[in-house]
Design a protein around this motif. Structure first.
Motif, PDB file in Angstrom:
ATOM      1  N   LYS A 143       6.879 -11.560  -6.736  1.00  0.00           N
ATOM      2  CA  LYS A 143       8.209 -12.028  -6.844  1.00  0.00           C
ATOM      3  C   LYS A 143       8.686 -10.321  -6.693  1.00  0.00           C
ATOM      4  N   LEU A 144       8.416  -9.446  -6.773  1.00  0.00           N
ATOM      5  CA  LEU A 144       8.730  -8.106  -6.432  1.00  0.00           C
ATOM      6  C   LEU A 144       9.142  -7.511  -4.663  1.00  0.00           C
ATOM      7  N   GLY A 145       8.360  -8.651  -3.880  1.00  0.00           N
ATOM      8  CA  GLY A 145       9.142  -8.207  -2.427  1.00  0.00           C
ATOM      9  C   GLY A 145       8.620  -7.289  -1.880  1.00  0.00           C
ATOM     10  N   TYR A 146       6.955  -6.292  -2.528  1.00  0.00           N
ATOM     11  CA  TYR A 146       6.635  -5.750  -1.572  1.00  0.00           C
ATOM     12  C   TYR A 146       5.501  -5.255  -2.461  1.00  0.00           C
ATOM     13  N   TYR A 147       4.299  -4.311  -1.341  1.00  0.00           N
ATOM     14  CA  TYR A 147       3.402  -4.189  -1.408  1.00  0.00           C
ATOM     15  C   TYR A 147       3.441  -3.179  -2.769  1.00  0.00           C
ATOM     16  N   ILE A 148       2.999  -2.718  -3.610  1.00  0.00           N
ATOM     17  CA  ILE A 148       3.201  -2.091  -5.130  1.00  0.00           C
ATOM     18  C   ILE A 148       2.281  -0.587  -4.837  1.00  0.00           C
ATOM     19  N   TYR A 149       0.778  -0.637  -4.304  1.00  0.00           N
ATOM     20  CA  TYR A 149      -0.183   0.081  -4.425  1.00  0.00           C
ATOM     21  C   TYR A 149       0.196   0.846  -2.644  1.00  0.00           C
ATOM     22  N   ARG A 150       0.615   0.521  -1.504  1.00  0.00           N
ATOM     23  CA  ARG A 150       1.601   0.656  -0.497  1.00  0.00           C
ATOM     24  C   ARG A 150       2.718   1.413  -1.451  1.00  0.00           C
ATOM     25  N   LYS A 151       3.623   1.036  -1.682  1.00  0.00           N
ATOM     26  CA  LYS A 151       4.919   1.955  -2.560  1.00  0.00           C
ATOM     27  C   LYS A 151       4.373   3.105  -3.014  1.00  0.00           C
ATOM     28  N   ASN A 152       3.372   3.188  -3.644  1.00  0.00           N
ATOM     29  CA  ASN A 152       3.330   4.789  -4.621  1.00  0.00           C
ATOM     30  C   ASN A 152       2.287   5.362  -3.088  1.00  0.00           C
ATOM     31  N   ASN A 153       1.437   4.413  -2.281  1.00  0.00           N
ATOM     32  CA  ASN A 153       0.364   5.243  -1.347  1.00  0.00           C
ATOM     33  C   ASN A 153       2.139   6.052  -0.603  1.00  0.00           C
ATOM     34  N   ASP A 154       3.093   5.486  -0.656  1.00  0.00           N
ATOM     35  CA  ASP A 154       3.737   6.064   0.734  1.00  0.00           C
ATOM     36  C   ASP A 154       5.119   7.471   0.019  1.00  0.00           C
ATOM     37  N   GLN A 155       4.165   7.216  -1.094  1.00  0.00           N
ATOM     38  CA  GLN A 155       5.372   8.319  -1.860  1.00  0.00           C
ATOM     39  C   GLN A 155       4.655   9.637  -1.573  1.00  0.00           C
ATOM     40  N   GLN A 156       3.491   9.326  -2.392  1.00  0.00           N
ATOM     41  CA  GLN A 156       2.311  10.363  -1.818  1.00  0.00           C
ATOM     42  C   GLN A 156       1.528  11.194  -0.778  1.00  0.00           C
ATOM     43  N   TYR A 157       1.462   9.978   0.099  1.00  0.00           N
ATOM     44  CA  TYR A 157       1.229  10.704   1.584  1.00  0.00           C
ATOM     45  C   TYR A 157       2.245  10.362   2.720  1.00  0.00           C
ATOM     46  N   LYS A 158       3.117   9.917   2.813  1.00  0.00           N
ATOM     47  CA  LYS A 158       4.209  10.140   3.763  1.00  0.00           C
ATOM     48  C   LYS A 158       4.886  11.963   4.020  1.00  0.00           C
ATOM     49  N   THR A 159       5.104  12.436   5.122  1.00  0.00           N
ATOM     50  CA  THR A 159       5.917  13.418   5.172  1.00  0.00           C
ATOM     51  C   THR A 159       7.056  12.928   5.074  1.00  0.00           C
ATOM     52  N   PRO A 160       8.688  14.137   4.351  1.00  0.00           N
ATOM     53  CA  PRO A 160       9.886  13.085   4.660  1.00  0.00           C
ATOM     54  C   PRO A 160      10.367  12.753   5.705  1.00  0.00           C
ATOM     55  N   ALA A 161       9.938  12.994   6.851  1.00  0.00           N
ATOM     56  CA  ALA A 161      10.576  12.438   8.107  1.00  0.00           C
ATOM     57  C   ALA A 161      10.027  11.124   7.952  1.00  0.00           C
ATOM     58  N   GLU A 162       8.546  11.094   7.966  1.00  0.00           N
ATOM     59  CA  GLU A 162       8.110   9.509   7.476  1.00  0.00           C
ATOM     60  C   GLU A 162       8.583   8.879   6.549  1.00  0.00           C
ATOM     61  N   LYS A 163       8.881   8.787   5.697  1.00  0.00           N
ATOM     62  CA  LYS A 163       9.586   8.496   4.569  1.00  0.00           C
ATOM     63  C   LYS A 163      10.890   7.918   4.466  1.00  0.00           C
ATOM     64  N   ALA A 164      11.636   8.750   5.697  1.00  0.00           N
ATOM     65  CA  ALA A 164      12.978   8.433   5.997  1.00  0.00           C
ATOM     66  C   ALA A 164      13.127   7.326   6.671  1.00  0.00           C
ATOM     67  N   GLN A 165      12.099   6.772   7.822  1.00  0.00           N
ATOM     68  CA  GLN A 165      12.465   6.163   8.464  1.00  0.00           C
ATOM     69  C   GLN A 165      12.985   5.062   8.283  1.00  0.00           C
ATOM     70  N   LYS A 166      13.116   3.621   8.367  1.00  0.00           N
ATOM     71  CA  LYS A 166      14.040   2.990   7.792  1.00  0.00           C
ATOM     72  C   LYS A 166      13.038   1.366   8.622  1.00  0.00           C
ATOM     73  N   PHE A 167      12.760   0.581   8.004  1.00  0.00           N
ATOM     74  CA  PHE A 167      12.464  -0.202   8.689  1.00  0.00           C
ATOM     75  C   PHE A 167      12.847  -1.327   8.346  1.00  0.00           C
ATOM     76  N   TYR A 199      -4.228   0.082   2.524  1.00  0.00           N
ATOM     77  CA  TYR A 199      -3.680   1.250   2.508  1.00  0.00           C
ATOM     78  C   TYR A 199      -2.480  -0.105   1.671  1.00  0.00           C
ATOM     79  N   ARG A 200      -2.655  -0.298   1.731  1.00  0.00           N
ATOM     80  CA  ARG A 200      -1.543  -1.729   1.345  1.00  0.00           C
ATOM     81  C   ARG A 200      -1.623  -1.688  -0.373  1.00  0.00           C
ATOM     82  N   GLY A 201      -3.067  -2.591  -0.379  1.00  0.00           N
ATOM     83  CA  GLY A 201      -3.540  -3.055  -1.747  1.00  0.00           C
ATOM     84  C   GLY A 201      -2.397  -4.497  -1.069  1.00  0.00           C
ATOM     85  N   HIS A 202      -2.007  -5.378  -2.416  1.00  0.00           N
ATOM     86  CA  HIS A 202      -1.891  -6.659  -2.804  1.00  0.00           C
ATOM     87  C   HIS A 202      -0.140  -6.654  -2.565  1.00  0.00           C
ATOM     88  N   PHE A 203       0.481  -7.801  -1.862  1.00  0.00           N
ATOM     89  CA  PHE A 203       1.617  -8.202  -1.831  1.00  0.00           C
ATOM     90  C   PHE A 203       1.655  -8.558  -3.519  1.00  0.00           C
TER      91      PHE A 203
END
Length: 785
Positions: free
Chosen positions: A94-118, A87-91
């Motif tokens: 230089k950016l400090g995050y997983y690009i593929y995971r960030k894109n998947n979050d936009q597509q597969y997370k519900t608004p409530a799941e997106k609202a969660q702060k980590f 799900y996460r792809g590659h870290f």
């Protein structure tokens, strides 16, 4: 792709999901809560191949000597795996995050799941959960879509670093244990080669008294719980261990040499002393005679830091030590795994490349203890010839010949567990990472298809793991691991590369057909020929020849020059030209050197600069160019090259004329080098993709202070290669003629290249950066065809 109903029924999907298959509503139950896995329903894809039904996957060799995987129900199965499907792809550091995971979050997370702060700790737990056996709902939704795509494309197995949820979705699984790598990471006493935070750097200390116990406890923890799972094919023990140590992979001496460098109390060093004592029949005089030492006792070996490898016998002794290491490694790890799980296969240790074992002795040890060989391998596809080669120069043994050679060492079947061909039209730099590059997805797909069919036709290859699911970040992974290449079936937005996925869809529909097919038929390549240096110089000058070049010799000094450039040398010097001076503000560039690469009697290649320039003749040609024919005297050779400076040009041409062996013993010539040597003001030009199919043969340096470049260009299709690179303080700007096979010259024998092998190199200078250099290089390369 239509799947059998019994296969659909066994797939792991959310319990509430109802799908329609051929008009029937099917509810898919969760995996058995007690065992954690699905009841097995056959995923066999080679229906005419029958074997013994054992309840687990195993291997059988049929009457035609072809190996097959047999599934738990006794049906033939060809394994088509995928690496890094998660799900996460590659870290990207230089950016400090997983690009593929960030894109998947936009597509597969519900608004409530997106609202969660980590925070950092919660984010780590989330990533662990996404990869684990019970992923969060959004990762399950991603898994549903990914499973559908993988099945459509014909993939049926999970390779390295895949999310665990796929093991409950009816995909055959083969986990990577990293057993001895984990042992080696405990500290310097536990390793022979230390881990450098990247693949192919670590090797365990198999002589450590805790090694066997560690492996047994490790296997008990990692393998026991899977022993009854019918979906497991087997285990990869480790990944890309440094079997060659820190030395050249062509000689089996690296781990011996690393062990020699250890402290006297290191258990591997003590084991090496005991090995050498046994090798010498406990006779220190015999040891001294063999190694050229003068020790008084074998204990003094503990204080030595190195021993020579000057003879074939010494190299063979170091190889026997490597064989001892392999014997201990494979026997210990395999015994531990089989104790914890007697039902599944041991699939080797994922060697890094075809030379990743370091020696046939390692392959043979593997064959004694493992069920199969696994190798991560990135070959070279010669698309015009319709043939795959293990090397980068499309010469020597072919891939099918290499497979057969490796099989002769082990007599065990093989899985190719990493392979891929990136393409530049993906938009990624593709400058870091293994693999031959191609310009387009069309070429990439052709190469992928060719190698896949080559593997499937080989009798010993029972499957592969394609590398990999998702592309790497354009900005690279980590400082130690800069990979930025187009390995994926999908990009970081999750968009599929249509050509390659459609190709896999068709290929994977017919596994039996391709397993039983002959090797792809090779095509004969046309014979190319190239002009000589004088013709190239005439073409380069064009019609404007007013600024004629001149050859001059005064005493021991000689020059060829015009108003734009002056090349000056001196008899007795080591360099062909001691200085190259350019007008227009560039000033002095540095010397122009010649080298001969030869191979010694034990197979080691090394580079010989001439002792001196022994003779020079020259002339001014009617077309306005000037030439110098330079004879360089080496320790064992006479090397003659021709340098031609065109009229009205600051670019000059070098050409090999001849090589003569002046020694009483045979001379094995590998290559001739024409080396520009820039001053410290020059920096390496922008990195170009390595191993690019039909890549222009050029390289360059440039100067930020003056905006000038200098580089070398060779004709495409020739045996010439160009490498401009820096490594620390070392810098090389090598243009070389690499012989198709090693040229062996007896005493006084002379080699002169034919028109099909002419070593024409054009050395160019100009103003600008990468774009200007590449424009000029592209233009002049056409003059050499």
């Amino acid at each position: 792709m239509r799947l059998p109903l019994k296969t659909i029924l066994c797939l792991k999907l959310p319990a509430t999901l109802v799908i329609t298959f051929l008009g029937f509503a099917v509810t898919c139950a969760d995996a058995n809560a007690e065992t954690g896995y699905l009841p097995y329903r056959s995923v066999a894809n080679a229906p005419s191949i029958k074997g013994k039904a054992t309840g687990f996957f195993h291997l059988e060799q049929k009457d035609d000597n072809r190996w097959w995987i047999i599934d738990p129900e006794g049906q033939g199965y060809v394994s088509f795996g995928i690496d890094h499907c998660n799900y996460r792809g590659h870290f990207c550091y230089k950016l400090g995050y997983y690009i593929y995971r960030k894109n998947n979050d936009q597509q597969y997370k519900t608004p409530a799941e997106k609202a969660q702060k980590f925070d950092a700790a919660a984010d780590r737990l989330a990533r662990d959960a996404e990869a684990g056996p019970n992923p969060p709902d959004y990762a399950v939704r991603w898994g549903d879509d990914t499973e559908k795509r993988l099945r459509e494309w014909g993939f049926n197995a999970m390779g390295s670093t895949c999310d665990e949820q796929f093991s409950k979705r009816g995909f055959v699984t083969r986990p990577l244990l990293r057993m001895s790598e984990s042992f080696a990471k405990q500290g310097s006493d536990y390793c022979i080669a230390e881990h450098k935070q990247r693949a192919s750097t670590v090797f365990p200390n198999v002589f450590h008294p805790e090694f066997a116990d560690f492996c047994e406890k490790f296997a008990e923890e990692r393998c026991t719980r899977f022993k009854d799972n019918p979906w497991y094919l087997g285990y990869y023990i480790d990944n890309e261990l440094a079997w060659w140590g820190r030395s050249n992979r062509t000689l089996p001496v690296g781990l011996f040499n690393l062990t020699m460098g250890k402290e006297p109390t290191h258990t591997a060093k003590i084991a090496l002393r005991d090995f050498l004592k046994k090798e010498s029949d406990n006779d220190i005089a015999k040891f001294n005679a063999f190694w050229g030492t003068s020790l008084n006792s074998f204990d003094e070996i503990l204080n030595l830091k190195k021993l020579p490898e000057s003879t074939k016998e010494q190299i063979a002794a170091k190889d026997r030590f490597l064989g001892l290491i392999a014997e201990i490694y494979f026997s210990t790890t395999s015994r531990a795994i089989r104790k914890a799980d007697p039902n599944h296969l041991i699939l080797g240790c994922r060697f890094a490349d075809i030379n990743g074992a370091g020696s046939p002795s390692v392959w043979r040890a593997l064959g004694k203890y493992c069920d199969a060989v696994s190798i991560n391998f990135y070959p070279s596809a010669q698309l015009d010839e319709n043939c795959v080669y293990p090397g980068v120069d499309f010469k020597g043994e072919t891939m099918d010949e290499a497979f057969q050679r490796l099989y002769s060492y082990t007599n065990k079947p093989m899985l190719v567990t990493e392979w891929s061909f990136p393409a530049l039209d993906s938009g990624l730099p593709c400058t870091w990472g293994a693999g031959q590059r191609f310009n387009t997805q069309t070429e990439r797909t052709r190469a992928t298809n060719l190698f896949a069919r080559t593997m499937l036709s080989e009798k010993s290859v029972v499957g592969y793991d394609y590398f990999m699911w998702c592309d790497e970040p354009a900005l690279g992974l980590t400082p130690q691991f800069l990979e930025n290449s187009n390995y994926g079936l999908v990009n970081e937005k999750g968009e599929a590369y249509k050509e390659i996925t459609e190709m896999f869809t068709e290929l994977h529909k017919h596994p039996e057909k391709y397993r039983l097919a002959p090797m792809p038929k090779r095509r004969k390549l046309p014979v190319l020929s190239f002009p000589n240096a004088q013709t190239v110089a005439m073409r380069l000058a064009g019609s404007n020849r007013a600024d004629k070049s001149q050859f001059q010799k005064s005493g021991e000094t000689y020059t060829i020059s015009n108003s734009k450039i002056k090349l000056q040398g001196k008899l007795g010097s080591e360099s062909a030209f001691d200085s190259i001076t350019l007008s227009g503000g560039q000033g002095e560039v540095g010397p122009f050197e010649l080298l001969l690469q030869e191979r010694d009697n034990v197979g080691v290649s090394f580079w010989r600069k001439p002792r001196k320039i022994a003779a020079v003749t020259g002339r001014n040609l009617p077309d306005g160019s000037a030439e110098a024919v330079i004879t360089a005297l080496g320790w064992r050779y006479l090397l003659v090259v021709r340098i031609v400076l065109p009229a009205n040009s600051e670019q000059f041409v070098s050409e090999l004329v001849s090589v003569k062996n002046i020694s009483p013993t045979a001379l094995d010539v590998v290559a001739i080098f024409f080396r520009l040597t820039g001053t410290d003001a020059y920096a390496i030009g922008e990195r170009l993709p390595p191993r690019l199919w039909k890549a222009p043969q050029w390289g360059y340096w440039n100067r930020a202070d003056t905006g000038f470049f200098m580089g070398s260009v060779a004709p495409n299709g020739s045996e010439c290669r160009v490498y401009f690179h820096r490594s620390g303080k070392k810098r090389n700007a090598d243009a070389r003629l690499v012989f198709p096979t090693v040229v062996t010259l007896s005493q006084n024998q002379i080699y002169q290249p034919q028109s099909t092998q002419t070593g024409i190199i054009l050395h160019i200078f100009g103003k600008g950066g990468k774009a200007e250099f590449m424009s000029e290089a592209s233009k002049v390369e056409k003059l050499m065809r």
